[in-house]
Design an enzyme around this catalytic site. Structure first.
Site, PDB file in Angstrom:
ATOM      1  N   SER A   8       0.724  -1.192   0.074  1.00  0.00           N
ATOM      2  CA  SER A   8       0.147   0.090  -0.224  1.00  0.00           C
ATOM      3  C   SER A   8       0.911   1.082  -0.160  1.00  0.00           C
ATOM      4  CB  SER A   8      -1.290  -0.236   1.175  1.00  0.00           C
ATOM      5  OG  SER A   8      -1.920   0.751   0.424  1.00  0.00           O
ATOM      6  N   ASP A  53      -9.840  -6.012  -3.757  1.00  0.00           N
ATOM      7  CA  ASP A  53      -9.898  -5.026  -3.230  1.00  0.00           C
ATOM      8  C   ASP A  53     -10.641  -3.615  -3.626  1.00  0.00           C
ATOM      9  OD1 ASP A  53      -8.126  -2.925  -1.891  1.00  0.00           O
ATOM     10  OD2 ASP A  53      -5.831  -3.734  -3.290  1.00  0.00           O
ATOM     11  N   HIS A  99      -7.263  -6.001   0.445  1.00  0.00           N
ATOM     12  CA  HIS A  99      -6.392  -5.528   0.098  1.00  0.00           C
ATOM     13  C   HIS A  99      -5.080  -5.931   1.280  1.00  0.00           C
ATOM     14  CE1 HIS A  99      -4.059  -1.291  -0.585  1.00  0.00           C
ATOM     15  NE2 HIS A  99      -4.055  -1.032   0.778  1.00  0.00           N
TER      16      HIS A  99
END
Length: 262
Positions: A82, A207, A235
């Site tokens: 991320s 996601d 995610h």
């Protein structure tokens, strides 16, 4: 000088640095660190201002990358999840000689939606920034819930993320805001066309923060990179699919060793 919290585990012949995402800390990797440390010399890092890396204010992406590099091994595979994917990518762009391979996990070179580019709507990110000032613990928890939504183990995975956050003191609001600002403004789509090291991109089909529509777009933009989608992950694929996740990294290590020996 402020210090980055850094832990090294294992004695593998390839170094692997793991960079976590927004609001979290290196404890998020505990579900896979034992397995990975049997194959790699593993480096667990709290990004500046997060977890145990205290004393930092909000940093730009470039400054965050430079701060992390200070304690890094000379050469390593850099993996970022991320927000951490942007930090790892920045390091690959500015110090390619130190990056044996780049791995991004549930990360986008441009998190914010733009013209003809899928992503998080800028007003959603701005809303998170505003809410941080009002009730930042609840805002962080909402953001974490978004990360696991839709998976078969969503509740359990969300609990694991929440436990990671609560295990250590919460980051300061300005640090969290600074991280959101990076997610809102940074765009590395064009610069990453020029990286030459092995580049593996991992995604979750479910996601809600990095839409799967970006995968074929980046396959086309970065033909030198490889992509892999975890069919039932959101995610945080390393939490929902730890065995499959580690298998991909061990396979990458073998390719890196072949390249370094040739």
């Amino acid at each position: 000088m402020n210090n980055i919290w850094w832990q090294t585990k294992g004695q593998g012949n390839v170094h692997l640095v793991l960079l976590h995402g927004w609001g979290l800390n290196a404890e998020v990797w505990r579900c896979i660190d034992e397995e990975l440390s049997s194959h790699f010399t593993l480096h667990l890092v709290d990004l500046p201002g997060f977890g145990r890396s205290r004393g930092f204010g909000a940093l730009s992406l470039a400054d965050m990358a430079e701060a992390v590099l200070q304690q890094a091994p000379d050469k390593a595979i850099w993996l970022g999840w991320s927000l951490g994917g942007l930090v790892a990518s920045q390091i690959a762009l500015t110090h390619p000689e130190r990056v044996q391979a780049l791995v991004t996990v549930a990360s986008s070179p441009c998190f914010s939606a733009r013209d003809e580019w899928p992503g998080i709507k800028p007003d959603v990110l701005a809303g998170f920034q505003q809410q941080l000032s009002d009730d930042f613990q609840r805002t962080v928890e909402r953001f974490l819930a978004l990360q696991t939504m839709g998976t078969e183990t969503a509740r359990q995975d969300a609990r694991a993320l929440k436990k990671t956050v609560l295990a250590l003191p919460m980051p300061e609001v300005d640090v969290l805001n600074g991280g959101l600002e990076i997610l809102k403004t940074v765009d590395l789509r064009q610069p990453l066309q020029n990286v030459s090291m092995p580049f593996l991109r991992l995604y979750g089909y479910l996601d809600g923060l990095v839409p799967r529509k970006v995968v074929p777009m980046l396959d086309k933009l970065w033909p030198h990179s490889e992509s892999y989608i975890f069919a039932k992950a959101a995610h945080a694929p390393f939490i929902s699919h730890p065995v499959e996740f580690c298998h991909l990294l061990v396979a990458l290590k073998q390719r890196v060793l072949v390249v370094s020996e040739s």
